[in-house]
Write a protein that holds these residues in place. Structure first.
Motif, mmCIF file in Angstrom:
data_model
loop_
_atom_site.group_PDB
_atom_site.id
_atom_site.type_symbol
_atom_site.label_atom_id
_atom_site.label_comp_id
_atom_site.label_asym_id
_atom_site.label_seq_id
_atom_site.Cartn_x
_atom_site.Cartn_y
_atom_site.Cartn_z
ATOM 1 N N CYS A 147 0.564 -1.282 0.077
ATOM 2 C CA CYS A 147 -0.020 -0.100 0.030
ATOM 3 C C CYS A 147 0.960 1.193 -0.099
ATOM 4 O O CYS A 147 0.353 2.952 -0.033
ATOM 5 N N CYS A 181 -1.790 -1.907 5.009
ATOM 6 C CA CYS A 181 -1.380 -3.952 3.973
ATOM 7 C C CYS A 181 -0.814 -4.082 5.525
ATOM 8 O O CYS A 181 -0.850 -5.666 5.882
ATOM 9 N N CYS A 213 4.621 -4.300 6.289
ATOM 10 C CA CYS A 213 5.832 -3.337 6.417
ATOM 11 C C CYS A 213 6.265 -3.444 7.968
ATOM 12 O O CYS A 213 7.365 -2.444 8.254
ATOM 13 N N CYS A 248 6.105 2.408 7.202
ATOM 14 C CA CYS A 248 5.472 3.079 6.076
ATOM 15 C C CYS A 248 5.112 4.979 6.864
ATOM 16 O O CYS A 248 4.446 5.646 6.036
#
Ligand code: SF4
Ligand code: FES
Length: 256
Positions: A34, A45, A48, A63
């Protein structure tokens, strides 16, 4: 500059950098679906995930987490690996047909999901609700033609009321950024059909070769981007050929 460590290795990055970018700058790759460096982070999502081990201990989606002075980040801590695998299992159970998700999952050692399969009517679902299409349409194009609709298992992306969108300019940026290929755009004759958005836009013909190649520029685009008017004048191929002819005529390039 902000100084931190990633897996014990020191790194310095500008203030405001997302932790994901610092991790990448340290040479560590994390799966993402994403995230797009040109758009506001969204944290959908959870692929990460990393462990901030110090000065406080916390699992974070890198992120959407800005770097802080003195952070000690561990990307391979068992908690972080488990969180990423869990996210991949969720995604696999929503979109088992997505080659992109299956590949990412395999990269993290996940080949099956304990959360089961989607119902038969959604067996081919490719949209994993990353929101990149919504954000690019809003933030980069300024059209705001699509948005999230519904809640829970019924949540999806669409145009308002699922009817022809007057706001959609047919640029195709949504399909361009979609990481799973969930958006189907088809050029048919003089029309571009954006199947997911129940929207059809008229295409503009190239005056040189007659090929329909780009959506008709809207009055809005003509007004805010007058310098790009030439882009709609000719198709890229004819523009290239015209430029080549001009170079030859100007003796810039000699034909062999
Ligand atoms: S259609 Fe693609 S870009 Fe849009 S939310 Fe779904 S997966 Fe993301
Ligand atoms: S890339 Fe960070 S949550 Fe999706």
């Amino acid at each position: 500059m902000i100084e931190l460590t990633v897996n014990g290795n020191p790194i310095a990055v500008p203030e405001g950098t997302p932790l994901l970018e610092a991790v990448r700058a340290a040479g560590v790759e994390l799966p993402t679906l994403c995230y797009h460096e040109g758009l506001a982070p969204y944290g959908a999502c959870r692929l990460c995930m990393v462990l901030v081990a110090s000065p406080h201990r916390e699992l974070v989606a890198s992120c959407v987490y800005p770097v802080e002075e003195g952070l000690a980040v561990e990307t391979d801590a068992p908690e972080a690996v488990t969180a990423r695998r869990l996210a991949l299992e969720f995604l696999l159970s929503r979109c088992p047909q997505s080659a992109v998700i299956r590949e990412l999952a395999a990269g993290e050692g996940v080949t099956a999901s304990r959360f089961g399969a989607p119902p038969p009517e959604k067996a081919d679902e490719l949209c994993m609700l990353c929101g990149l299409c919504v954000r690019v349409c809003r933030e980069a194009i300024g059209a705001n033609a699509i948005s999230f609709i519904g809640r829970g298992g019924e949540r999806r992306v669409g145009a308002p009321f699922d009817v022809q969108s007057d706001a959609c300019i047919g640029c195709g940026a949504c399909a361009e950024v979609c990481p799973t290929g969930a958006i189907w755009i088809e050029d048919r004759g003089h029309q571009r059909i954006l199947h997911n958005w129940n929207t059809t836009v008229e295409l503009h013909p190239c005056p040189a070769c007659g090929r329909f190649f780009a959506p008709e520029p809207t009055a809005f685009l003509k007004e805010v981007l007058p310098e790009t008017a030439e882009l709609w004048g000719m198709c890229p191929e004819c523009l290239r050929q015209r430029a080549a002819r001009q170079w030859i005529e100007q003796d810039v390039v000699k034909p062999t």
